[in-house]
Design a protein around this motif. Structure first.
Motif, PDB file in Angstrom:
ATOM      1  N   ALA A 222       0.840  -1.202   0.000  1.00  0.00           N
ATOM      2  CA  ALA A 222       0.000   0.000   0.000  1.00  0.00           C
ATOM      3  C   ALA A 222       0.876   1.254   0.000  1.00  0.00           C
ATOM      4  O   ALA A 222       0.619   2.220  -0.737  1.00  0.00           O
ATOM      5  N   PHE A 223       1.927   1.233   0.807  1.00  0.00           N
ATOM      6  CA  PHE A 223       2.838   2.384   0.862  1.00  0.00           C
ATOM      7  C   PHE A 223       3.558   2.571  -0.468  1.00  0.00           C
ATOM      8  O   PHE A 223       3.670   3.697  -0.978  1.00  0.00           O
ATOM      9  N   GLY A 224       4.051   1.469  -1.047  1.00  0.00           N
ATOM     10  CA  GLY A 224       4.767   1.559  -2.315  1.00  0.00           C
ATOM     11  C   GLY A 224       3.909   2.126  -3.430  1.00  0.00           C
ATOM     12  O   GLY A 224       4.352   2.986  -4.206  1.00  0.00           O
ATOM     13  N   VAL A 225       2.668   1.657  -3.519  1.00  0.00           N
ATOM     14  CA  VAL A 225       1.756   2.135  -4.558  1.00  0.00           C
ATOM     15  C   VAL A 225       1.417   3.609  -4.336  1.00  0.00           C
ATOM     16  O   VAL A 225       1.409   4.412  -5.293  1.00  0.00           O
ATOM     17  N   LEU A 226       1.131   3.970  -3.093  1.00  0.00           N
ATOM     18  CA  LEU A 226       0.801   5.366  -2.803  1.00  0.00           C
ATOM     19  C   LEU A 226       1.979   6.287  -3.118  1.00  0.00           C
ATOM     20  O   LEU A 226       1.809   7.366  -3.698  1.00  0.00           O
ATOM     21  N   LEU A 373      10.406   2.517 -13.837  1.00  0.00           N
ATOM     22  CA  LEU A 373      10.741   3.209 -12.596  1.00  0.00           C
ATOM     23  C   LEU A 373       9.602   3.101 -11.593  1.00  0.00           C
ATOM     24  O   LEU A 373       9.839   2.925 -10.381  1.00  0.00           O
ATOM     25  N   ALA A 374       8.359   3.189 -12.061  1.00  0.00           N
ATOM     26  CA  ALA A 374       7.212   3.060 -11.159  1.00  0.00           C
ATOM     27  C   ALA A 374       7.194   1.695 -10.487  1.00  0.00           C
ATOM     28  O   ALA A 374       7.031   1.588  -9.260  1.00  0.00           O
ATOM     29  N   ALA A 375       7.366   0.622 -11.266  1.00  0.00           N
ATOM     30  CA  ALA A 375       7.290  -0.728 -10.721  1.00  0.00           C
ATOM     31  C   ALA A 375       8.411  -0.999  -9.721  1.00  0.00           C
ATOM     32  O   ALA A 375       8.173  -1.501  -8.612  1.00  0.00           O
ATOM     33  N   PHE A 376       9.629  -0.664 -10.098  1.00  0.00           N
ATOM     34  CA  PHE A 376      10.763  -0.977  -9.219  1.00  0.00           C
ATOM     35  C   PHE A 376      10.814  -0.048  -8.013  1.00  0.00           C
ATOM     36  O   PHE A 376      11.224  -0.461  -6.925  1.00  0.00           O
ATOM     37  N   THR A 377      10.377   1.178  -8.167  1.00  0.00           N
ATOM     38  CA  THR A 377      10.300   2.070  -7.007  1.00  0.00           C
ATOM     39  C   THR A 377       9.260   1.564  -6.018  1.00  0.00           C
ATOM     40  O   THR A 377       9.488   1.582  -4.798  1.00  0.00           O
ATOM     41  N   ALA A 378       8.114   1.120  -6.519  1.00  0.00           N
ATOM     42  CA  ALA A 378       7.083   0.576  -5.631  1.00  0.00           C
ATOM     43  C   ALA A 378       7.600  -0.644  -4.887  1.00  0.00           C
ATOM     44  O   ALA A 378       7.347  -0.820  -3.684  1.00  0.00           O
ATOM     45  N   SER A 379       8.337  -1.510  -5.576  1.00  0.00           N
ATOM     46  CA  SER A 379       8.894  -2.709  -4.946  1.00  0.00           C
ATOM     47  C   SER A 379       9.875  -2.341  -3.840  1.00  0.00           C
ATOM     48  O   SER A 379       9.808  -2.867  -2.721  1.00  0.00           O
ATOM     49  N   VAL A 380      10.805  -1.426  -4.145  1.00  0.00           N
ATOM     50  CA  VAL A 380      11.820  -1.028  -3.155  1.00  0.00           C
ATOM     51  C   VAL A 380      11.179  -0.296  -1.982  1.00  0.00           C
ATOM     52  O   VAL A 380      11.527  -0.540  -0.820  1.00  0.00           O
ATOM     53  N   ALA A 381      10.236   0.587  -2.264  1.00  0.00           N
ATOM     54  CA  ALA A 381       9.559   1.319  -1.191  1.00  0.00           C
ATOM     55  C   ALA A 381       8.770   0.369  -0.298  1.00  0.00           C
ATOM     56  O   ALA A 381       8.783   0.486   0.940  1.00  0.00           O
ATOM     57  N   ALA A 382       8.078  -0.595  -0.911  1.00  0.00           N
ATOM     58  CA  ALA A 382       7.298  -1.564  -0.132  1.00  0.00           C
ATOM     59  C   ALA A 382       8.204  -2.408   0.764  1.00  0.00           C
ATOM     60  O   ALA A 382       7.914  -2.613   1.949  1.00  0.00           O
ATOM     61  N   ALA A 383       9.318  -2.901   0.208  1.00  0.00           N
ATOM     62  CA  ALA A 383      10.232  -3.729   0.991  1.00  0.00           C
ATOM     63  C   ALA A 383      10.894  -2.918   2.100  1.00  0.00           C
ATOM     64  O   ALA A 383      11.136  -3.433   3.203  1.00  0.00           O
ATOM     65  N   SER A 384      11.202  -1.654   1.823  1.00  0.00           N
ATOM     66  CA  SER A 384      11.840  -0.808   2.840  1.00  0.00           C
ATOM     67  C   SER A 384      10.917  -0.584   4.027  1.00  0.00           C
ATOM     68  O   SER A 384      11.362  -0.582   5.180  1.00  0.00           O
ATOM     69  N   LEU A 385       9.621  -0.387   3.768  1.00  0.00           N
ATOM     70  CA  LEU A 385       8.670  -0.257   4.880  1.00  0.00           C
ATOM     71  C   LEU A 385       8.489  -1.593   5.589  1.00  0.00           C
ATOM     72  O   LEU A 385       8.464  -1.646   6.824  1.00  0.00           O
ATOM     73  N   HIS A 386       8.364  -2.667   4.812  1.00  0.00           N
ATOM     74  CA  HIS A 386       8.194  -4.004   5.391  1.00  0.00           C
ATOM     75  C   HIS A 386       9.356  -4.343   6.314  1.00  0.00           C
ATOM     76  O   HIS A 386       9.185  -5.037   7.325  1.00  0.00           O
ATOM     77  N   ALA A 387      10.558  -3.860   5.989  1.00  0.00           N
ATOM     78  CA  ALA A 387      11.733  -4.136   6.818  1.00  0.00           C
ATOM     79  C   ALA A 387      11.615  -3.523   8.203  1.00  0.00           C
ATOM     80  O   ALA A 387      12.332  -3.926   9.129  1.00  0.00           O
ATOM     81  N   GLY A 388      10.701  -2.574   8.371  1.00  0.00           N
ATOM     82  CA  GLY A 388      10.485  -1.992   9.690  1.00  0.00           C
ATOM     83  C   GLY A 388       9.683  -2.871  10.617  1.00  0.00           C
ATOM     84  O   GLY A 388       9.586  -2.586  11.825  1.00  0.00           O
ATOM     85  N   VAL A 389       9.111  -3.971  10.091  1.00  0.00           N
ATOM     86  CA  VAL A 389       8.335  -4.877  10.940  1.00  0.00           C
ATOM     87  C   VAL A 389       8.734  -6.340  10.717  1.00  0.00           C
ATOM     88  O   VAL A 389       8.084  -7.244  11.235  1.00  0.00           O
ATOM     89  N   SER A 390       9.802  -6.581   9.958  1.00  0.00           N
ATOM     90  CA  SER A 390      10.205  -7.955   9.676  1.00  0.00           C
ATOM     91  C   SER A 390      11.659  -7.977   9.223  1.00  0.00           C
ATOM     92  O   SER A 390      12.275  -6.929   9.007  1.00  0.00           O
ATOM     93  N   ALA A 391      12.187  -9.200   9.043  1.00  0.00           N
ATOM     94  CA  ALA A 391      13.613  -9.366   8.731  1.00  0.00           C
ATOM     95  C   ALA A 391      13.845  -9.410   7.222  1.00  0.00           C
ATOM     96  O   ALA A 391      14.485 -10.324   6.710  1.00  0.00           O
ATOM     97  N   VAL A 392      13.343  -8.406   6.508  1.00  0.00           N
ATOM     98  CA  VAL A 392      13.430  -8.390   5.049  1.00  0.00           C
ATOM     99  C   VAL A 392      14.877  -8.389   4.572  1.00  0.00           C
ATOM    100  O   VAL A 392      15.213  -9.024   3.573  1.00  0.00           O
ATOM    101  N   PHE A 393      15.759  -7.684   5.299  1.00  0.00           N
ATOM    102  CA  PHE A 393      17.161  -7.611   4.903  1.00  0.00           C
ATOM    103  C   PHE A 393      18.034  -8.562   5.715  1.00  0.00           C
ATOM    104  O   PHE A 393      19.232  -8.312   5.899  1.00  0.00           O
ATOM    105  N   MET A 394      17.427  -9.667   6.168  1.00  0.00           N
ATOM    106  CA  MET A 394      18.195 -10.702   6.865  1.00  0.00           C
ATOM    107  C   MET A 394      17.897 -12.091   6.330  1.00  0.00           C
ATOM    108  O   MET A 394      18.809 -12.906   6.150  1.00  0.00           O
ATOM    109  N   ALA A 395      16.635 -12.410   6.048  1.00  0.00           N
ATOM    110  CA  ALA A 395      16.277 -13.724   5.522  1.00  0.00           C
ATOM    111  C   ALA A 395      16.969 -13.935   4.179  1.00  0.00           C
ATOM    112  O   ALA A 395      16.916 -13.054   3.309  1.00  0.00           O
TER     113      ALA A 395
END
Length: 490
Positions: A222-226, A373-395
């Motif tokens: 939701a954050f990435g799309v917005l 740019l829209a697709a990959f920015t949304a992906s990176v933004a979504a994962a960056s927010l998700h990393a605030g509540v999970s181990a996205v950059f560890m698994a």
């Protein structure tokens, strides 16, 4: 040479997605988690060595000026580990983070300068879409078997192939924003069968998100799309329309497969509810925050989350995990706020480059960049927010897919035409060879340390499962609670 590079990119992408999504189909002696970690370590070492050497050859020592924020972040992980160098396996995790963050910047810079237009982009998007569709098809098989066995709670079996639902949701966060792009770019974008194939895969992945109540993915997406809708605007509309269409398909598939069909075949249907609490994360966040204040601004050292004396009463009473479910607080706790400050310089560079590319798109100077740019920015933004509540950059699975996505994202925001260094080819070759030599030595030491860490962890497993009533706490390894506090060690 172009064909060789393109073939290597596609082969690497296929290897990553197969190892992450279909590890259950292969007899891996170390298990999926450890095998993915070793694959990640090898990929990062090669990425830094090869991409760095190519980047130095093209730009000479001036290349340092163009990637200095990434160098600063990588150096910060290593320098902030120096006071704790006598701790067990002190260099293993900081080496991984340094190589990951430095590696994707180097790889993305090389893609932008050397690869043919959007080679890396099409490879990641197409292979990811095919992998997603096949994973979705295999999930239907699991679904049918579960229904035939009268299983009312489908989330006990779906998603499959991961040790935890969260690790699948990391992949979904990275991948789902890229699926609409598969029908907007590349040689198959006008083929009806391909468009149906991608839409089916996307619908099934959305269904699994709803089935498993993956809140981190939902919030991140939701954050990435917005963010993309606001930051890019009209040029992103074709991507946004397909994204929302796939979301609607996912809702329909969820109603069909999770509500309607089970209601016909089963006496009782159990659906996972969407929780509104923190799922026990708040005590972990508080503990990590307090850890970050103890040795401010330097942190308590690598993997100190596993070995430190508990600071807060809430965490003392709560469930224990191998990490605090927040990458940023964990880095602040273990490496200090100086590391976070260094990381912000890299984020700032990414934002600056993104805004420059956005200006090019809106001015009509580079309109074809808008959708990628829209697709990959949304992906990176979504994962960056998700990393605030999970181990996205560890698994390991998430880091493997994330490395590909971040590399392509960096290639998209990097200026397409950077001036080549004016030095002679011989001097640039010398700089390239020197860089590769200097980086090979620490990479070899790091990989050796990882192998030793794995061997010692395996040896500790027997004692751990018999004497430490804490369950499996995945971190660097699946049995990740090693080393741990001294009163739990043999």
């Amino acid at each position: 040479m172009d064909r060789l590079c393109k073939g290597a990119l596609w082969a690497l992408t296929v290897m990553v997605f197969v190892s992450v999504l279909f590890a259950d189909f292969f007899p891996l002696p170390l298990g999926a988690y450890a095998s993915q970690r070793f694959l990640l370590a090898g990929l990062l070492a090669l990425a830094v060595i090869i991409s760095g050497a190519l980047w130095m050859y093209r730009n000479g020592w001036i290349a340092v000026q163009r990637v200095w924020p990434a160098i600063l972040v990588a150096a910060s992980f290593l320098l902030l580990t120096l006071p704790f160098r006598n701790m067990p396996y002190a260099w293993v995790e900081p080496g991984m983070y340094a190589a990951f963050l430095f590696g994707f910047v180097l790889a993305g810079s090389v893609l932008a300068a050397w690869a043919k237009k959007y080679d890396g982009l099409v490879g990641v998007v197409y292979v990811g879409s095919i992998a997603a569709a096949f994973y979705g098809g295999a999930t239907i098989t699991v679904y049918l078997f579960a229904l035939s066995d009268q299983v009312s709670n489908l989330s006990n079996f779906i998603p499959w192939g991961f040790v935890n639902i969260r690790y699948w949701s990391h992949i979904a966060t990275w991948l789902i924003p890229l699926l609409p792009l598969a029908v907007l770019v590349g040689p198959l974008k006008t083929q009806r069968l391909w468009r149906f194939f991608v839409a089916l895969g996307a619908a099934l992945w959305w269904w699994i998100i709803f089935l498993s109540s993956s809140r981190g993915s939902m919030l991140g997406l939701a954050f990435g799309v917005l963010f993309v809708a606001v930051a890019i605007g009209r040029p992103a509309q074709p991507w946004l329309k397909i994204f929302l269409r796939y979301l609607a398909y996912g809702v329909l598939v969820w109603l069909l497969l999770s509500v309607f069909v089970p209601s016909l075949l089963l006496d009782e249907v159990t659906l996972r509810t969407l929780k509104t609490d923190s799922s026990g994360r708040m005590p972990l966040f508080i503990e990590a925050w307090q850890m970050s204040q103890v040795n401010f601004p330097f942190g308590l050292g690598p993997q100190s989350w596993l070995t430190h004396e508990i600071l807060s009463e809430q965490y003392q009473r709560s469930s224990k995990f191998g990490h605090p479910h927040n990458m940023y607080l964990m880095w602040a706790a273990e490496y200090g706020w100086l590391l976070i400050a260094a990381l912000l310089t890299l984020v700032g560079q990414a934002i600056r480059l993104f805004l420059l590319r956005r200006a090019e798109i809106r001015s009509g100077e580079n309109t074809e960049l808008g959708l990628p740019l829209a697709a990959f920015t949304a992906s990176v933004a979504a994962a960056s927010l998700h990393a605030g509540v999970s181990a996205v950059f560890m698994a390991p699975g998430s880091m493997l897919v994330g490395f590909l996505v971040l590399s392509v994202f960096w290639s998209l925001i990097t200026p397409a035409a950077l001036p080549t260094a004016s030095g002679s080819p011989r001097k640039r070759l010398l700089a390239s060879v020197l860089f590769a030599f200097l980086v090979c030595l620490p990479c070899a030491y790091w990989l050796k340390s990882i192998a030793e860490y794995h061997a010692d962890m395996v040896q500790d497993e027997v004692f751990y499962y018999e004497n430490v009533p804490a369950g499996t706490l995945p971190r660097f390894w699946f049995h990740g609670n090693y080393p741990r506090h001294s009163d739990q060690m043999p």
